[in-house]
Design a protein around this motif. Sequence first.
Motif, PDB file in Angstrom:
ATOM      1  N   GLU A 105       3.203 -16.401  -1.284  1.00  0.00           N
ATOM      2  CA  GLU A 105       2.357 -16.359  -0.089  1.00  0.00           C
ATOM      3  C   GLU A 105       0.903 -16.105  -0.467  1.00  0.00           C
ATOM      4  N   PHE A 106       0.725 -15.381  -1.551  1.00  0.00           N
ATOM      5  CA  PHE A 106      -0.600 -15.136  -2.118  1.00  0.00           C
ATOM      6  C   PHE A 106      -0.518 -15.302  -3.622  1.00  0.00           C
ATOM      7  N   VAL A 107      -1.639 -15.724  -4.218  1.00  0.00           N
ATOM      8  CA  VAL A 107      -1.735 -15.825  -5.672  1.00  0.00           C
ATOM      9  C   VAL A 107      -2.899 -14.956  -6.130  1.00  0.00           C
ATOM     10  N   LEU A 108      -2.632 -14.081  -7.081  1.00  0.00           N
ATOM     11  CA  LEU A 108      -3.675 -13.236  -7.657  1.00  0.00           C
ATOM     12  C   LEU A 108      -3.991 -13.736  -9.056  1.00  0.00           C
ATOM     13  N   LEU A 109      -5.227 -14.166  -9.271  1.00  0.00           N
ATOM     14  CA  LEU A 109      -5.685 -14.521 -10.609  1.00  0.00           C
ATOM     15  C   LEU A 109      -6.282 -13.273 -11.235  1.00  0.00           C
ATOM     16  N   LEU A 110      -5.789 -12.903 -12.408  1.00  0.00           N
ATOM     17  CA  LEU A 110      -6.205 -11.645 -13.031  1.00  0.00           C
ATOM     18  C   LEU A 110      -6.435 -11.863 -14.520  1.00  0.00           C
ATOM     19  N   ASN A 111      -7.620 -11.478 -15.001  1.00  0.00           N
ATOM     20  CA  ASN A 111      -7.896 -11.571 -16.434  1.00  0.00           C
ATOM     21  C   ASN A 111      -6.941 -10.678 -17.215  1.00  0.00           C
ATOM     22  N   ASN A 112      -6.569 -11.133 -18.390  1.00  0.00           N
ATOM     23  CA  ASN A 112      -5.640 -10.336 -19.197  1.00  0.00           C
ATOM     24  C   ASN A 112      -6.291  -9.082 -19.768  1.00  0.00           C
ATOM     25  N   ASP A 113      -7.630  -9.073 -19.855  1.00  0.00           N
ATOM     26  CA  ASP A 113      -8.321  -7.900 -20.407  1.00  0.00           C
ATOM     27  C   ASP A 113      -8.780  -6.950 -19.307  1.00  0.00           C
ATOM     28  N   THR A 114      -7.872  -6.680 -18.371  1.00  0.00           N
ATOM     29  CA  THR A 114      -8.167  -5.742 -17.286  1.00  0.00           C
ATOM     30  C   THR A 114      -7.061  -4.698 -17.185  1.00  0.00           C
TER      31      THR A 114
ATOM     32  N   THR B 212     -15.641 -13.219  -8.640  1.00  0.00           N
ATOM     33  CA  THR B 212     -15.404 -13.612 -10.020  1.00  0.00           C
ATOM     34  C   THR B 212     -13.923 -13.881 -10.260  1.00  0.00           C
ATOM     35  N   GLY B 213     -13.641 -14.877 -11.091  1.00  0.00           N
ATOM     36  CA  GLY B 213     -12.266 -15.218 -11.419  1.00  0.00           C
ATOM     37  C   GLY B 213     -11.544 -14.152 -12.203  1.00  0.00           C
ATOM     38  N   CYS B 214     -12.248 -13.110 -12.588  1.00  0.00           N
ATOM     39  CA  CYS B 214     -11.623 -11.974 -13.258  1.00  0.00           C
ATOM     40  C   CYS B 214     -10.503 -11.392 -12.414  1.00  0.00           C
ATOM     41  N   CYS B 215     -10.679 -11.408 -11.094  1.00  0.00           N
ATOM     42  CA  CYS B 215      -9.655 -10.898 -10.182  1.00  0.00           C
ATOM     43  C   CYS B 215      -9.914 -11.442  -8.786  1.00  0.00           C
ATOM     44  N   MET B 216      -9.145 -12.424  -8.366  1.00  0.00           N
ATOM     45  CA  MET B 216      -9.289 -12.926  -7.001  1.00  0.00           C
ATOM     46  C   MET B 216      -7.914 -13.160  -6.384  1.00  0.00           C
ATOM     47  N   LEU B 217      -7.727 -12.613  -5.194  1.00  0.00           N
ATOM     48  CA  LEU B 217      -6.485 -12.794  -4.443  1.00  0.00           C
ATOM     49  C   LEU B 217      -6.702 -13.926  -3.447  1.00  0.00           C
ATOM     50  N   ILE B 218      -5.842 -14.941  -3.501  1.00  0.00           N
ATOM     51  CA  ILE B 218      -6.072 -16.172  -2.756  1.00  0.00           C
ATOM     52  C   ILE B 218      -4.855 -16.486  -1.879  1.00  0.00           C
ATOM     53  N   LYS B 219      -5.129 -16.787  -0.619  1.00  0.00           N
ATOM     54  CA  LYS B 219      -4.078 -17.185   0.307  1.00  0.00           C
ATOM     55  C   LYS B 219      -3.568 -18.573  -0.052  1.00  0.00           C
ATOM     56  N   LYS B 220      -2.249 -18.797   0.064  1.00  0.00           N
ATOM     57  CA  LYS B 220      -1.658 -20.064  -0.371  1.00  0.00           C
ATOM     58  C   LYS B 220      -2.240 -21.270   0.373  1.00  0.00           C
ATOM     59  N   ASP B 221      -2.598 -21.093   1.653  1.00  0.00           N
ATOM     60  CA  ASP B 221      -3.144 -22.198   2.443  1.00  0.00           C
ATOM     61  C   ASP B 221      -4.426 -22.752   1.849  1.00  0.00           C
ATOM     62  N   VAL B 222      -5.169 -21.904   1.131  1.00  0.00           N
ATOM     63  CA  VAL B 222      -6.430 -22.336   0.531  1.00  0.00           C
ATOM     64  C   VAL B 222      -6.190 -23.485  -0.441  1.00  0.00           C
ATOM     65  N   PHE B 223      -5.165 -23.366  -1.261  1.00  0.00           N
ATOM     66  CA  PHE B 223      -4.893 -24.411  -2.252  1.00  0.00           C
ATOM     67  C   PHE B 223      -4.499 -25.726  -1.586  1.00  0.00           C
ATOM     68  N   LYS B 224      -3.790 -25.621  -0.466  1.00  0.00           N
ATOM     69  CA  LYS B 224      -3.372 -26.828   0.244  1.00  0.00           C
ATOM     70  C   LYS B 224      -4.562 -27.571   0.837  1.00  0.00           C
ATOM     71  N   LYS B 225      -5.574 -26.835   1.305  1.00  0.00           N
ATOM     72  CA  LYS B 225      -6.734 -27.448   1.956  1.00  0.00           C
ATOM     73  C   LYS B 225      -7.886 -27.731   0.991  1.00  0.00           C
TER      74      LYS B 225
END
Length: 293
Positions: A84-93, A166-179
């Motif tokens: 439902e959500f995707v969190l992009l997280l840098n590995n050095d965090t 910043t892409g270091c940590c962003m929480l993204i709603k799934k609908d965003v990718f579809k649109k």
Amino acid sequence: MPLVYIIIVNYNGYKDTIDCVNSLRKIKYDNYKIVIIDNDSTNDSVKKLKFYLEDCTILSMKSNLGFAGGNNFGINYALKNNAEFVLLLNNDTIVKDDFLNNMILTFIKETNAGIVGCKIMYHKEKNRIWYGGGKIDWFKFIGIHFGMKEFDNGQCDFEKEIDFMTGCCMLIKKDVFKKVGMLPEEYFMYFEDLDFCVRVKDFGYKILYNPKSVIYHKVGLSSGGEESQFSVEWGTRNRIVFMNKYKKKVKNCRFISSQIFFYITRILKCIKYICNGKIYLAKAILKGIEDSK
């Protein structure tokens, strides 16, 4: 609680990735899964990750897809598995235990949010800010971090709408990718997060900053430092790519001024590097300019 997939891209950095996952194991949020994308590491990262992180999904790439490509592979995997959500997280965090709860709360309060970001502190100096919200400087065509390198005195402790996360940590709603689509892969590394955020806002979504969500960043470790040869070369190249892609965001005369400013400052930087005996950095600028064509 909505299902959150946490995507972590690894390249030769299994020690940082293991530290990151160990901090994630302590979070208060219950409904999440971790997917690690190994970007064709040249060391024994995959072997180490599979041994120490048995509870994570580890996907090995056959080539280095870059930041955007690696994350996109993970995002597609997450969406196919009911994220439902995707969190992009840098590995050095390293994350605080309530960081994800607070980000989800922002989505609950603001239904038009597309991306929610957090407050990011330096790992070595935990009272010094690396990112306290951000805006895009459309003259320099760069992202500006609020509060960067400042000691934390509460100056960035207000929830607000921002230009980019910043892409270091962003929480993204799934609908965003579809649109909106996926992260742009033409950058390989740097500026893809800025580009993605521009597109997200152009589609009418809000990008929100929640300072109650806090993580710590080992800044620059993955690319050799904040001013490494790698970061100078790719930062130069991708800034030109970003400028040319979004030049219509400003008037023609202003864009010409931006270009003049950019190339004059690159010349001055080259001179500075040469005078300081860092000829390799001057060459990195020139290579970045050449590769942008």
